[in-house]
Design a protein around this motif. Sequence first.
Motif, PDB file in Angstrom:
ATOM      1  N   ASP A 175       0.782  -1.140  -0.122  1.00  0.00           N
ATOM      2  CA  ASP A 175       0.110   0.000   0.020  1.00  0.00           C
ATOM      3  C   ASP A 175       0.590   1.229  -0.200  1.00  0.00           C
ATOM      4  O   ASP A 175       0.446   2.203  -0.480  1.00  0.00           O
ATOM      5  CB  ASP A 175      -0.969   0.061   1.309  1.00  0.00           C
ATOM      6  N   ASN A 176       1.923   1.373   0.565  1.00  0.00           N
ATOM      7  CA  ASN A 176       2.941   2.442   0.568  1.00  0.00           C
ATOM      8  C   ASN A 176       4.004   2.311  -0.467  1.00  0.00           C
ATOM      9  O   ASN A 176       5.105   3.116  -0.531  1.00  0.00           O
ATOM     10  CB  ASN A 176       3.564   2.423   1.983  1.00  0.00           C
ATOM     11  N   ASN A 177       3.892   1.312  -1.153  1.00  0.00           N
ATOM     12  CA  ASN A 177       5.074   1.349  -2.482  1.00  0.00           C
ATOM     13  C   ASN A 177       6.503   1.235  -2.039  1.00  0.00           C
ATOM     14  O   ASN A 177       7.544   1.411  -2.646  1.00  0.00           O
ATOM     15  CB  ASN A 177       4.999   2.294  -3.559  1.00  0.00           C
ATOM     16  N   ILE A 178       6.680   0.570  -0.877  1.00  0.00           N
ATOM     17  CA  ILE A 178       8.117   0.448  -0.128  1.00  0.00           C
ATOM     18  C   ILE A 178       8.335  -0.999   0.020  1.00  0.00           C
ATOM     19  O   ILE A 178       7.496  -1.687   0.494  1.00  0.00           O
ATOM     20  CB  ILE A 178       8.567   1.487   0.996  1.00  0.00           C
ATOM     21  N   PHE A 179       9.506  -1.161   0.299  1.00  0.00           N
ATOM     22  CA  PHE A 179      10.209  -2.701   0.839  1.00  0.00           C
ATOM     23  C   PHE A 179      11.177  -2.623   1.676  1.00  0.00           C
ATOM     24  O   PHE A 179      12.013  -1.444   1.833  1.00  0.00           O
ATOM     25  CB  PHE A 179      10.254  -3.428  -0.081  1.00  0.00           C
ATOM     26  N   LEU A 180      11.322  -3.712   2.674  1.00  0.00           N
ATOM     27  CA  LEU A 180      12.552  -3.514   3.634  1.00  0.00           C
ATOM     28  C   LEU A 180      13.056  -4.696   3.661  1.00  0.00           C
ATOM     29  O   LEU A 180      12.329  -5.683   3.674  1.00  0.00           O
ATOM     30  CB  LEU A 180      11.910  -2.932   4.989  1.00  0.00           C
ATOM     31  N   PHE A 215      37.921 -13.517   0.585  1.00  0.00           N
ATOM     32  CA  PHE A 215      36.645 -13.712   0.879  1.00  0.00           C
ATOM     33  C   PHE A 215      36.108 -12.912   1.955  1.00  0.00           C
ATOM     34  O   PHE A 215      37.014 -12.312   2.651  1.00  0.00           O
ATOM     35  CB  PHE A 215      36.652 -15.274   1.406  1.00  0.00           C
ATOM     36  N   GLU A 216      34.975 -12.373   1.656  1.00  0.00           N
ATOM     37  CA  GLU A 216      34.442 -11.309   2.732  1.00  0.00           C
ATOM     38  C   GLU A 216      32.985 -11.650   2.945  1.00  0.00           C
ATOM     39  O   GLU A 216      32.156 -12.303   2.025  1.00  0.00           O
ATOM     40  CB  GLU A 216      34.513  -9.944   1.931  1.00  0.00           C
ATOM     41  N   MET A 217      32.656 -11.412   4.368  1.00  0.00           N
ATOM     42  CA  MET A 217      31.314 -11.830   4.556  1.00  0.00           C
ATOM     43  C   MET A 217      30.588 -10.578   5.296  1.00  0.00           C
ATOM     44  O   MET A 217      31.337  -9.845   6.328  1.00  0.00           O
ATOM     45  CB  MET A 217      30.923 -12.804   5.278  1.00  0.00           C
ATOM     46  N   GLY A 218      29.349 -10.089   5.135  1.00  0.00           N
ATOM     47  CA  GLY A 218      28.904  -8.854   5.707  1.00  0.00           C
ATOM     48  C   GLY A 218      27.335  -9.201   5.977  1.00  0.00           C
ATOM     49  O   GLY A 218      26.668  -9.751   5.426  1.00  0.00           O
ATOM     50  N   ALA A 219      26.460  -8.113   6.708  1.00  0.00           N
ATOM     51  CA  ALA A 219      25.224  -7.943   6.747  1.00  0.00           C
ATOM     52  C   ALA A 219      24.853  -6.750   5.820  1.00  0.00           C
ATOM     53  O   ALA A 219      25.368  -5.591   5.577  1.00  0.00           O
ATOM     54  CB  ALA A 219      25.177  -7.767   8.371  1.00  0.00           C
ATOM     55  N   ALA A 220      23.427  -7.047   5.315  1.00  0.00           N
ATOM     56  CA  ALA A 220      22.948  -5.928   4.417  1.00  0.00           C
ATOM     57  C   ALA A 220      21.628  -5.452   4.734  1.00  0.00           C
ATOM     58  O   ALA A 220      20.780  -6.410   5.262  1.00  0.00           O
ATOM     59  CB  ALA A 220      23.142  -6.438   2.839  1.00  0.00           C
ATOM     60  N   LEU A 221      21.416  -4.375   4.590  1.00  0.00           N
ATOM     61  CA  LEU A 221      20.160  -3.631   4.735  1.00  0.00           C
ATOM     62  C   LEU A 221      19.648  -3.109   3.666  1.00  0.00           C
ATOM     63  O   LEU A 221      20.637  -2.083   3.115  1.00  0.00           O
ATOM     64  CB  LEU A 221      20.303  -2.638   6.295  1.00  0.00           C
ATOM     65  N   ASP A 222      18.323  -3.285   3.264  1.00  0.00           N
ATOM     66  CA  ASP A 222      17.821  -2.581   2.047  1.00  0.00           C
ATOM     67  C   ASP A 222      16.542  -1.614   2.597  1.00  0.00           C
ATOM     68  O   ASP A 222      15.885  -2.160   3.174  1.00  0.00           O
ATOM     69  CB  ASP A 222      17.324  -3.459   1.007  1.00  0.00           C
ATOM     70  N   LEU A 223      16.313  -0.549   2.023  1.00  0.00           N
ATOM     71  CA  LEU A 223      15.301   0.219   2.003  1.00  0.00           C
ATOM     72  C   LEU A 223      14.825   0.726   0.651  1.00  0.00           C
ATOM     73  O   LEU A 223      15.983   1.368  -0.108  1.00  0.00           O
ATOM     74  CB  LEU A 223      15.265   1.372   2.784  1.00  0.00           C
ATOM     75  N   GLY A 224      13.740   0.329  -0.040  1.00  0.00           N
ATOM     76  CA  GLY A 224      13.453   0.594  -1.537  1.00  0.00           C
ATOM     77  C   GLY A 224      12.160   1.205  -1.764  1.00  0.00           C
ATOM     78  O   GLY A 224      11.312   1.076  -0.756  1.00  0.00           O
ATOM     79  N   TYR A 225      11.681   1.913  -2.682  1.00  0.00           N
ATOM     80  CA  TYR A 225      10.783   2.043  -3.346  1.00  0.00           C
ATOM     81  C   TYR A 225      10.292   1.555  -4.634  1.00  0.00           C
ATOM     82  O   TYR A 225      11.334   1.486  -5.513  1.00  0.00           O
ATOM     83  CB  TYR A 225      10.785   3.620  -3.223  1.00  0.00           C
ATOM     84  N   MET A 226       8.819   1.334  -4.967  1.00  0.00           N
ATOM     85  CA  MET A 226       8.515   0.811  -6.009  1.00  0.00           C
ATOM     86  C   MET A 226       8.042   1.865  -7.052  1.00  0.00           C
ATOM     87  O   MET A 226       7.073   2.326  -6.796  1.00  0.00           O
ATOM     88  CB  MET A 226       7.452  -0.354  -6.131  1.00  0.00           C
ATOM     89  N   VAL A 227       9.021   2.359  -7.859  1.00  0.00           N
ATOM     90  CA  VAL A 227       8.577   3.330  -8.758  1.00  0.00           C
ATOM     91  C   VAL A 227       7.294   3.079  -9.681  1.00  0.00           C
ATOM     92  O   VAL A 227       6.165   3.872  -9.713  1.00  0.00           O
ATOM     93  CB  VAL A 227       9.635   3.983  -9.591  1.00  0.00           C
TER      94      VAL A 227
END
Length: 275
Positions: A175-180, A215-227
Amino acid sequence: MNLRIVPFMAAALLAATTPSLADEFDDFDNDETTSSTDNGSAVEYDGSAASEFADDEEYAAEYAQYKKEKTSKAEINKQRTEGFARTILLGVHASAGTNTFIGHETEGWGLGYQGSAGLLMQLPLGVKNLNIVPEVIFTYRHYRYAAETDFGNDDASIDIMMFEIPLIVRYTFVDNNIFLGLGLNLGLKLSGSSEFNQDVGEKITRSNTIPTTSFEMGAALDLGYMVTRWVQMNIRIVQGFTNLLDKILISGGENAFRESNFLTTYATVGFTILF
């Protein structure tokens, strides 16, 4: 009189009178006064501009705007719902951003830059609007270092080509066009080089004296918007928790970094096209 003739005469008489009876019923059906009316006239509202409500110009304009907005929103919601109902979505992804090192003995490492491009898939996890999004991307990173010493100014750079595999679990607020999203970021070094420039009265340049791990490992955080249904934008923050500096090989490298712990952190702005 022959009684056998009576049935034939009765049948002929019935056939002759039937058309006139049918005509009377047809006239009854076609009589508008016999239909359901309100105050003697039929009332019908079909919601179109030709309806009796459209005679009011102010109402007609408001109603036309209402229909346009209602239809547009309904169509958008329908397309979005249909899109997320699909089993698998494929896409291409590109991003650009900045990076640096945090950790022990990382003073002097400022903001570098990086860019990446690759493919992704969006797979449902069985919960509405919850998906896992694995990616396969190629990333170029450029790290920059500058420091003042008793002799002058030193500077260094590290260039790495990475093969990264982010595994992001994403929840979409339709409903808000966003994703986490939240997940892991795995990286494999394809190639790497470094350069260290030291000022000791004269400038000395040494190449490949800052070794990096494969080799590398990490944590990822996403904040997105559906245009749109097919286009998305996102901001991604990745924090590595493995040392990118090769602690074994650095013993023969630069003394300034022998005690360092290079934990990569970067932020990017991404653009995705789904199909």
